[in-house]
Scaffold this active site. Structure first.
Site, PDB file in Angstrom:
ATOM      1  N   GLY A 125      -2.724  -0.987   2.350  1.00  0.00           N
ATOM      2  CA  GLY A 125      -2.518  -1.832   3.379  1.00  0.00           C
ATOM      3  C   GLY A 125      -3.576  -2.060   4.451  1.00  0.00           C
ATOM      4  CG  ASP A 184       3.226   1.709  -7.820  1.00  0.00           C
ATOM      5  OD1 ASP A 184       2.441   2.457  -6.772  1.00  0.00           O
ATOM      6  OD2 ASP A 184       3.446   0.646  -7.626  1.00  0.00           O
ATOM      7  CG  ASP A 204       5.279   0.716  -1.656  1.00  0.00           C
ATOM      8  OD1 ASP A 204       6.264   1.090  -1.093  1.00  0.00           O
ATOM      9  OD2 ASP A 204       4.128   0.958  -1.492  1.00  0.00           O
ATOM     10  CD  GLU A 214      -7.793  -0.229   1.542  1.00  0.00           C
ATOM     11  OE1 GLU A 214      -8.408   0.886   1.530  1.00  0.00           O
ATOM     12  OE2 GLU A 214      -6.664  -0.310   1.877  1.00  0.00           O
ATOM     13  NE  ARG A 215      -1.615  -5.471   0.618  1.00  0.00           N
ATOM     14  CZ  ARG A 215      -0.955  -4.294   0.241  1.00  0.00           C
ATOM     15  NH1 ARG A 215       0.096  -4.141   1.194  1.00  0.00           N
ATOM     16  NH2 ARG A 215      -1.060  -3.699  -0.909  1.00  0.00           N
TER      17      ARG A 215
END
Length: 328
Positions: A135, A91, A93, A137-138
């Protein structure tokens, strides 16, 4: 691959399997990959307090599942028969760089300020929002819950374009942080990548973040020589984001490897869920926002990868986790 290293062997009292005789128990014990779900601090405590014997020894009528792991030194002894992973998948972040609090969050807030939206995501709020993968979607989920800004479009289609434009600007601001090297690689990342590449193990980065942002992290912080050997799968490369396994399934298909031969390094519960749903082994390296999340299903949990002499695990340990899957 023959590697000599020191190992702590712990016998856990749970998940024991009855055996037909005591003689068979010593030769065919089952190894549980989930047995390595112990925080490194707990392992250090156990190591310091029981240096000369196995811990939690079970009765002679049971076969006890074994765990080999480590704290601050090589954690497994990889014999010549130990198969390396076909692919090592990271991954981005929280794994390559602890970007969320002082990287992505700051860039979101700077974007909101530029657009005069009257929105600020504080540290705690952003931690909650990280439970949503992606992001765009956030932001959408946040505005749907709290109300859309007055200067946001009214139609659903226009709002999608609005969110996309915010995310594009946020990515530009985030990339500037990375290009200026204001956020460092986490300990041990470069070491583990180098070990994999030197042994011919495929390496990829798999992230819900924007592809440009992920590419910037890999290129600027890992360097161009490593970057050209690392494949990136990020952003909208799949329609469903973590915890959906789609991105890891895509990676396995694209690289031409079996999911069961892949080792994933994640930092979050949603990333862990995606990796396990894809049928992959997953090591968690906790990050600032994820330290208290539930990692019960992980194959191993550490605070970081670590560089010598503060090394937590290496490529040999990744291989040892795969080996445990096939012991019966």
């Amino acid at each position: 691959m023959a590697m000599a290293s020191t190992a702590i062997s712990l016998s856990l009292p749970t998940n024991t399997i009855p055996s037909s005789s005591s003689s068979s128990s010593s030769s065919s014990s089952t190894v549980n990959p989930k047995a390595s779900i112990l925080d490194h601090r707990h392992l250090l405590f156990l190591a310091n307090n029981s240096p000369s014997s196995s811990l939690f020894t079970s009765s002679t009528t049971t076969r006890t599942k074994q765990l080999s792991t480590s704290f601050k030194f090589k954690c497994s002894s990889a014999s010549s028969s130990t198969a390396l992973p076909s692919a090592l998948l990271f991954d981005c972040d929280g794994v390559l760089v602890d970007t969320e609090k002082d990287g992505h969050r700051v860039s979101f807030n700077d974007t909101f300020n530029e657009k005069e939206l009257g929105v600020t995501w504080d540290v705690d709020l952003y931690g909650e929002l990280l439970k949503i993968g992606g992001g765009k979607e956030r932001m959408t989920a946040y505005f749907n819950k709290t109300g859309w800004p007055d200067n946001a479009p009214k139609s659903e289609e226009e709002r999608k374009e609005f969110i996309a434009s915010l995310h594009k600007r946020k990515t530009e601001l985030f990339m500037a942080l990375i290009e200026n090297r204001l956020l460092p690689l986490r300990p041990g990342v470069a070491k583990l990548v180098d070990q994999a590449l030197e042994k011919g193990v495929k390496v990829a980065v798999c992230s819900t973040s924007n592809e440009k942002a992920v590419s910037a992290v890999v290129s600027c912080l890992l360097g161009p020589e490593r970057a050209e050997k690392i494949q990136i799968f990020a952003g909208d490369v799949v329609p469903r984001k973590k915890p959906d396994p789609a991105i890891y399934t895509l990676v396995a298909n694209t690289l031409g490897v079996e999911p069961s031969s892949c080792v994933v390094v994640e930092d979050s519960a949603i990333g862990l869920a995606a990796a396990k749903a894809a049928g992959m082994t997953c090591i968690v390296t906790k990050s600032g926002y994820t330290a208290d999340e539930d990692f019960l299903n992980a194959d191993a949990v550490f605070d970081c990868i670590g560089d010598p002499p503060e090394e937590r695990f290496d490529l040999a340990f990744c291989a040892s986790l795969l080996e445990k899957q096939y012991v019966s």
